[in-house]
Design a protein around this motif. Structure first.
Motif, PDB file in Angstrom:
ATOM      1  N   ALA A  37      55.697  31.615  28.606  1.00 13.93           N
ATOM      2  CA  ALA A  37      56.217  32.930  28.989  1.00 13.93           C
ATOM      3  C   ALA A  37      55.219  34.029  28.659  1.00 13.93           C
ATOM      4  N   GLU A  38      54.505  33.879  27.553  1.00 13.63           N
ATOM      5  CA  GLU A  38      53.513  34.890  27.182  1.00 13.63           C
ATOM      6  C   GLU A  38      52.362  34.938  28.186  1.00 13.63           C
ATOM      7  N   VAL A  39      51.858  33.785  28.573  1.00 19.19           N
ATOM      8  CA  VAL A  39      50.766  33.749  29.545  1.00 19.19           C
ATOM      9  C   VAL A  39      51.251  34.206  30.917  1.00 19.19           C
ATOM     10  N   ALA A  40      52.465  33.788  31.307  1.00 13.89           N
ATOM     11  CA  ALA A  40      52.996  34.188  32.606  1.00 13.89           C
ATOM     12  C   ALA A  40      53.229  35.696  32.672  1.00 13.89           C
ATOM     13  N   GLY A  41      53.658  36.298  31.557  1.00 12.41           N
ATOM     14  CA  GLY A  41      53.846  37.748  31.542  1.00 12.41           C
ATOM     15  C   GLY A  41      52.538  38.498  31.723  1.00 12.41           C
ATOM     16  N   LYS A  42      51.469  38.002  31.119  1.00 11.67           N
ATOM     17  CA  LYS A  42      50.169  38.638  31.289  1.00 11.67           C
ATOM     18  C   LYS A  42      49.658  38.469  32.721  1.00 11.67           C
ATOM     19  N   PHE A  43      49.927  37.293  33.297  1.00 14.14           N
ATOM     20  CA  PHE A  43      49.499  37.087  34.684  1.00 14.14           C
ATOM     21  C   PHE A  43      50.250  37.990  35.644  1.00 14.14           C
ATOM     22  N   ALA A  44      51.552  38.229  35.377  1.00 10.94           N
ATOM     23  CA  ALA A  44      52.330  39.109  36.252  1.00 10.94           C
ATOM     24  C   ALA A  44      51.791  40.540  36.234  1.00 10.94           C
ATOM     25  N   LYS A  45      51.225  40.980  35.102  1.00 12.06           N
ATOM     26  CA  LYS A  45      50.665  42.327  35.006  1.00 12.06           C
ATOM     27  C   LYS A  45      49.247  42.392  35.550  1.00 12.06           C
ATOM     28  N   HIS A  46      48.508  41.294  35.452  1.00 13.21           N
ATOM     29  CA  HIS A  46      47.113  41.286  35.876  1.00 13.21           C
ATOM     30  C   HIS A  46      46.900  40.090  36.807  1.00 13.21           C
ATOM     31  N   THR A  47      47.428  40.196  38.011  1.00  7.70           N
ATOM     32  CA  THR A  47      47.321  39.087  38.963  1.00  7.70           C
ATOM     33  C   THR A  47      45.901  38.889  39.463  1.00  7.70           C
ATOM     34  N   GLY A  48      45.049  39.884  39.273  1.00  7.71           N
ATOM     35  CA  GLY A  48      43.677  39.745  39.741  1.00  7.71           C
ATOM     36  C   GLY A  48      42.792  38.942  38.817  1.00  7.71           C
ATOM     37  N   ILE A  49      43.249  38.637  37.619  1.00  4.09           N
ATOM     38  CA  ILE A  49      42.448  37.876  36.648  1.00  4.09           C
ATOM     39  C   ILE A  49      42.725  36.387  36.858  1.00  4.09           C
ATOM     40  N   GLN A  50      41.730  35.675  37.332  1.00  6.19           N
ATOM     41  CA  GLN A  50      41.902  34.261  37.649  1.00  6.19           C
ATOM     42  C   GLN A  50      42.032  33.396  36.403  1.00  6.19           C
ATOM     43  N   ASP A  51      41.552  33.879  35.272  1.00  4.33           N
ATOM     44  CA  ASP A  51      41.625  33.077  34.048  1.00  4.33           C
ATOM     45  C   ASP A  51      43.068  32.793  33.633  1.00  4.33           C
ATOM     46  N   TYR A  52      43.980  33.702  33.937  1.00  7.83           N
ATOM     47  CA  TYR A  52      45.385  33.461  33.599  1.00  7.83           C
ATOM     48  C   TYR A  52      45.956  32.298  34.418  1.00  7.83           C
ATOM     49  N   VAL A  53      45.468  32.137  35.639  1.00  8.22           N
ATOM     50  CA  VAL A  53      45.902  30.998  36.450  1.00  8.22           C
ATOM     51  C   VAL A  53      45.440  29.695  35.808  1.00  8.22           C
ATOM     52  N   TYR A  54      44.182  29.668  35.380  1.00 11.37           N
ATOM     53  CA  TYR A  54      43.675  28.468  34.708  1.00 11.37           C
ATOM     54  C   TYR A  54      44.374  28.244  33.367  1.00 11.37           C
ATOM     55  N   ALA A  55      44.725  29.327  32.683  1.00  2.00           N
ATOM     56  CA  ALA A  55      45.427  29.189  31.402  1.00  2.00           C
ATOM     57  C   ALA A  55      46.801  28.550  31.602  1.00  2.00           C
ATOM     58  N   LEU A  56      47.530  28.982  32.617  1.00  2.00           N
ATOM     59  CA  LEU A  56      48.830  28.378  32.921  1.00  2.00           C
ATOM     60  C   LEU A  56      48.674  26.916  33.316  1.00  2.00           C
ATOM     61  N   GLN A  57      47.663  26.639  34.105  1.00  2.00           N
ATOM     62  CA  GLN A  57      47.446  25.271  34.542  1.00  2.00           C
ATOM     63  C   GLN A  57      47.105  24.361  33.371  1.00  2.00           C
ATOM     64  N   GLU A  58      46.224  24.797  32.508  1.00  2.00           N
ATOM     65  CA  GLU A  58      45.852  23.975  31.362  1.00  2.00           C
ATOM     66  C   GLU A  58      47.004  23.836  30.374  1.00  2.00           C
ATOM     67  N   LEU A  59      47.843  24.867  30.263  1.00  2.00           N
ATOM     68  CA  LEU A  59      48.991  24.794  29.359  1.00  2.00           C
ATOM     69  C   LEU A  59      49.986  23.742  29.835  1.00  2.00           C
ATOM     70  N   ASP A  60      50.250  23.694  31.132  1.00  2.00           N
ATOM     71  CA  ASP A  60      51.164  22.686  31.665  1.00  2.00           C
ATOM     72  C   ASP A  60      50.566  21.284  31.579  1.00  2.00           C
ATOM     73  N   VAL A  61      49.266  21.167  31.816  1.00  2.00           N
ATOM     74  CA  VAL A  61      48.620  19.859  31.697  1.00  2.00           C
ATOM     75  C   VAL A  61      48.679  19.372  30.247  1.00  2.00           C
ATOM     76  N   LYS A  62      48.440  20.267  29.320  1.00  2.00           N
ATOM     77  CA  LYS A  62      48.517  19.900  27.901  1.00  2.00           C
ATOM     78  C   LYS A  62      49.933  19.462  27.526  1.00  2.00           C
ATOM     79  N   GLU A  63      50.937  20.171  28.028  1.00  2.00           N
ATOM     80  CA  GLU A  63      52.320  19.789  27.738  1.00  2.00           C
ATOM     81  C   GLU A  63      52.662  18.444  28.366  1.00  2.00           C
ATOM     82  N   PHE A  64      52.141  18.170  29.546  1.00  2.00           N
ATOM     83  CA  PHE A  64      52.381  16.876  30.194  1.00  2.00           C
ATOM     84  C   PHE A  64      51.864  15.730  29.324  1.00  2.00           C
ATOM     85  N   HIS A  65      50.637  15.854  28.853  1.00  2.00           N
ATOM     86  CA  HIS A  65      50.084  14.805  27.989  1.00  2.00           C
ATOM     87  C   HIS A  65      50.827  14.732  26.651  1.00  2.00           C
ATOM     88  N   SER A  66      51.246  15.881  26.131  1.00  2.00           N
ATOM     89  CA  SER A  66      51.982  15.878  24.858  1.00  2.00           C
ATOM     90  C   SER A  66      53.316  15.156  24.994  1.00  2.00           C
TER      91      SER A  66
END
Length: 279
Positions: free
Chosen positions: A211-240
């Protein structure tokens, strides 16, 4: 106390014979399901990319629509700013009183600004654009399947631990090998119980971090790093989640094996031969 001990013994026997073996089997079969298979990782990644791409397009369309509305209202405001109503007292309209003209001009301009603001708010609320970022459905299904199984493990361990503690005899000098075995069994059961509880708490922390990363992405949709952060967070949770299933399965199998191998020492920790005097 005796009635409670009888009911607890019956519950512990059900855990040994039915519940714990079923839990081990369900955790083993869980790894073969589609959501827990390694092939599902591609779906986890694609969902994030598609969701973020859709939100970026919606935000871009919303900004473009808002800019067009602002330009339209600004042009209408410029046209009404130089409009002066006719004098109703029959005076020369080409030379109206300065105070009256100034007052009329100020009032008209203020009304135009208020109207423009309200129209912009109405247009924003009725444009039909949403920036909602949904949770990853694959991770949600994995958590929904795993959480009740972890709760079942905690309940079984709690029952077994209480039953083993009631089998511990009174303290005596010597012949305490069976009591030490009971202590080792209690420690193993307590370890599985506390580990399952920690895994359950970790599931809720994932949603907070996302939710914290998604909230930052909603405010700054132009920053592509937030997209990668969400993607890596979900991948990490999948492996966990996959590792949690393996860890709990192995722990339950080990605990059940220890209980079966040391059941005699758990039931009779001291033998009568230990008190005999050998000459």
């Amino acid at each position: 106390m005796e009635d409670f001990n009888v009911r607890l013994t019956e519950a512990a026997n059900r855990n040994f014979q039915d519940q714990l073996p079923d839990v081990c089997r369900r955790f083993h079969e869980m790894l073969t399901k589609e959501d827990f298979s390694p092939e599902a990782l591609a779906k986890v990644r694609s969902f994030i990319r598609e969701s973020c791409k859709r939100i970026v397009e919606e935000v871009r369309e919303k900004k473009e629509r808002k800019r067009e509305n602002s330009e339209k209202k600004a042009s209408e405001s410029d046209e009404e700013q130089y409009y002066t109503p006719m004098n109703s007292d029959g005076e020369d309209s080409s030379q109206p009183p300065k105070k009256k003209q100034k007052k009329t001009k100020f009032t008209t301009s203020r009304n135009v600004r208020s109207k423009t603001k309200c129209d912009d708010e109405d247009s924003d609320s009725d444009d039909g654009v949403t920036t909602e970022l949904e949770s990853n459905p694959h991770i949600n299904r994995m958590i929904d399947v795993l959480k009740p199984e972890l709760r079942s493990v905690v309940e079984c361990c709690n029952t077994v631990r209480a039953w083993v503690q009631l089998q511990v005899p009174e303290m005596q000098d010597g012949n305490n090998f069976g009591v030490e075995v009971q202590g080792e069994v209690l420690e193993e059961v307590r370890r599985v119980e506390s580990g399952s509880q920690a895994f359950m708490e970790a599931l809720s922390l994932y949603y907070l971090a996302r939710a914290e990363v998604a909230g930052k992405f909603a405010k700054h949709t132009g920053i592509q790093d937030y997209v990668y952060a969400l993607q890596e967070l979900d991948v990490k949770e999948f492996h966990s989640l996959r590792l949690i299933v393996r860890e709990v399965r192995n722990s339950c199998v080990t605990m059940l094996d220890m209980l079966n191998k040391n059941m005699d020492k758990i039931l009779t920790p001291r033998s009568n031969s230990g008190n005999m005097l050998v000459c």
